[in-house]
Design an enzyme around this catalytic site. Structure first.
Site, mmCIF file in Angstrom:
data_model
loop_
_atom_site.group_PDB
_atom_site.id
_atom_site.type_symbol
_atom_site.label_atom_id
_atom_site.label_comp_id
_atom_site.label_asym_id
_atom_site.label_seq_id
_atom_site.Cartn_x
_atom_site.Cartn_y
_atom_site.Cartn_z
ATOM 1 N N ARG A 1 0.837 -1.209 0.000
ATOM 2 C CA ARG A 1 0.000 0.000 0.000
ATOM 3 C C ARG A 1 0.867 1.253 0.000
ATOM 4 O O ARG A 1 0.616 2.200 -0.759
ATOM 5 C CB ARG A 1 -0.937 -0.004 1.214
ATOM 6 C CG ARG A 1 -2.069 -0.999 1.120
ATOM 7 C CD ARG A 1 -3.097 -0.780 2.217
ATOM 8 N NE ARG A 1 -2.665 -1.224 3.525
ATOM 9 C CZ ARG A 1 -2.892 -2.428 4.040
ATOM 10 N NH1 ARG A 1 -3.538 -3.333 3.321
ATOM 11 N NH2 ARG A 1 -2.485 -2.736 5.259
ATOM 12 N N PHE B 1 -11.476 -5.228 -5.650
ATOM 13 C CA PHE B 1 -11.534 -6.034 -4.420
ATOM 14 C C PHE B 1 -11.048 -5.172 -3.245
ATOM 15 O O PHE B 1 -10.169 -5.559 -2.490
ATOM 16 C CB PHE B 1 -10.680 -7.295 -4.538
ATOM 17 C CG PHE B 1 -10.990 -8.146 -5.738
ATOM 18 C CD1 PHE B 1 -12.074 -9.017 -5.728
ATOM 19 C CD2 PHE B 1 -10.208 -8.079 -6.878
ATOM 20 C CE1 PHE B 1 -12.362 -9.816 -6.831
ATOM 21 C CE2 PHE B 1 -10.484 -8.861 -7.987
ATOM 22 C CZ PHE B 1 -11.572 -9.733 -7.959
ATOM 23 N N ASP C 1 -16.091 -3.450 -4.632
ATOM 24 C CA ASP C 1 -16.180 -4.654 -3.816
ATOM 25 C C ASP C 1 -17.616 -5.158 -3.859
ATOM 26 O O ASP C 1 -18.543 -4.391 -4.160
ATOM 27 C CB ASP C 1 -15.760 -4.361 -2.361
ATOM 28 C CG ASP C 1 -15.308 -5.614 -1.625
ATOM 29 O OD1 ASP C 1 -14.098 -5.890 -1.623
ATOM 30 O OD2 ASP C 1 -16.165 -6.325 -1.066
ATOM 31 N N ASP D 1 -6.126 -6.745 -6.259
ATOM 32 C CA ASP D 1 -5.762 -7.487 -5.047
ATOM 33 C C ASP D 1 -6.892 -8.450 -4.681
ATOM 34 O O ASP D 1 -7.608 -8.252 -3.692
ATOM 35 C CB ASP D 1 -5.497 -6.499 -3.905
ATOM 36 C CG ASP D 1 -5.005 -7.187 -2.643
ATOM 37 O OD1 ASP D 1 -4.427 -8.286 -2.757
ATOM 38 O OD2 ASP D 1 -5.199 -6.627 -1.540
ATOM 39 N N CYS E 1 -2.322 -13.795 -3.287
ATOM 40 C CA CYS E 1 -2.056 -14.271 -1.921
ATOM 41 C C CYS E 1 -2.192 -15.790 -1.844
ATOM 42 O O CYS E 1 -2.266 -16.351 -0.751
ATOM 43 C CB CYS E 1 -3.000 -13.600 -0.926
ATOM 44 S SG CYS E 1 -4.750 -13.956 -1.191
#
Length: 396
Positions: free
Chosen positions: A212, A228, A250, A300, A340
């Site tokens: 970030r 997201f 989102d 992300d 991730c």
């Protein structure tokens, strides 16, 4: 008497390199009748002591190692020592980055397999993910109370991985007070509201902090799409960095509401931000069809692969979403993209981005690499601790 685990000949090599896992296929025999999560001693095939760990009869990871020191008992002092060692690193990072929220214990990487602890101000939020962690619950709580007497302790063991260990999901107060609706933390001068009880994971994605902060240098005067977005982390830094417009997307309206609140409590220009409730895959296709373009796209997504059987499908998902992102970027735009999924290594993710560029008919240059924040360390003996990877891509 402590039960004993004897390994198949040759299977002790990883333990001698201090890797903390013993798989079921590596066990030759079990002496005694260890219960779920019970501490056992581990020996090689010749009877030489190797380690002490927690037994999990239902998991493929049959033993998770607590210690390689034969004289170290698994008691309150053991956990106190591990907590103090972990805190020493976090003290450095908290001072460096102005943190009031950080990961205190990163499981195996901090010598406490199956235990994750995040700190948000005076709340410690625990996830106990393994049979050994569950068996040591009360001892761990006692150690936390010793080390952090002014902190409240809350459990968020509401994760599916516990089923593999033969455990049910659990949440609730372990010590002290129920968390309020929001606990406000600060990182790099940015304030963020964290919903400990109802938020994702333990309430927030602390692991993306360094990414970030790195994103700020790409956004000044730019139109930014934050996909997201959850509670707006990257979007907040985009506003901090002087973005002319930030579109946060989102599927969760409560998350979007919190994202807007986060922008307001920081005093950022909310009039420069949009908070869009939509499916990212569908919205990207709509943007492409409308010819709508952005200067920066931040991608992300949640974990696409929970197991090896899902990896092929995950690759398709990552390729599709990054292709779409490239197609709505202006020439000379920036794609900040992340995965991730721990099962996807860095090289594979880079190849997926390269394949997406071909399908998008765009030329792409990788100009920066990203990883999990420094409070999510990677122990030298445990490469599996590396899971978050990302790239800054210059899209021509």
């Amino acid at each position: 008497m402590t039960a004993s685990i004897y390994l198949v000949k040759g299977r002790e090599k990883s333990l001698r390199r201090r890797h903390p896992w013993i798989f079921s296929r590596g066990i030759d025999r079990v002496e005694g009748k260890p219960e779920l999560g019970e501490t056992v001693d581990v020996y090689d095939n010749k009877g030489e002591w190797l380690a002490r760990g927690a037994y999990s009869p239902q998991s493929q990871i049959r033993v998770r190692v607590w210690t390689f020191n034969k004289n170290e008992a698994i008691d309150v002092n053991f956990f106190v020592n591990r907590l103090n060692a972990a805190q020493s690193l976090r003290d450095i990072l908290a001072a460096r980055d102005g943190l009031t929220g950080y990961r205190l214990i990163a499981a195996e990487s901090d010598g406490l397999p199956g235990i994750t602890i995040d700190r948000y101000q005076n709340y410690l939020v625990c996830q106990l993910l393994s049979a050994g962690a569950e068996a040591q619950r009360e001892v761990l709580i006692e150690a936390l109370q010793q080390c952090y007497p002014s902190c409240n302790i809350y459990e968020r063991s509401d994760v599916s991985v516990r089923k593999k260990e033969g455990l049910k999901q659990r949440t609730g107060v372990l010590h002290g007070e129920e968390p309020p609706k929001f606990v406000t933390i600060e990182e790099n001068g940015v304030k963020i509201n964290v919903d400990i009880v109802g938020g994702h994971k333990t309430g927030f994605y602390l692991d993306q902090r360094d990414s970030r902060e790195a994103s700020v240098k790409y956004v000044n005067g730019k139109r930014v799409l934050n996909c997201f977005c959850y509670t707006g982390g990257f979007g907040l830094y985009a506003l901090k960095g002087g973005a002319s417009e930030v579109v946060n997307v989102d599927v969760s309206q409560p998350a979007l509401d919190t994202a807007q609140l986060n922008a307001e409590i920081n005093g950022y220009p909310v009039e420069n931000a949009q908070f869009v409730n939509a499916d990212v895959f569908k919205l990207l296709r709509e943007y492409r069809e409308r010819g709508e373009l952005f200067d920066v796209v931040i991608m992300d997504p949640p974990k696409f692969a929970e197991s090896k059987s899902q990896l092929v499908g995950a690759c398709r998902g990552y390729k599709d979403i990054n292709m779409l992102a490239m197609q709505i970027l202006k020439p000379g735009g920036m794609l900040l993209t992340y995965s991730c999924s721990g099962l996807m290594d860095n090289g594979l993710f880079q190849k997926i981005i390269a394949d997406a560029a071909i399908d998008a008919h765009r030329d792409v240059q990788f100009i920066e690499r990203f990883s999990q924040a420094a409070d999510h360390p990677l122990d030298s003996a445990y490469p599996e601790g590396f899971y978050l990877k990302g790239f800054a891509c210059y899209v021509k």
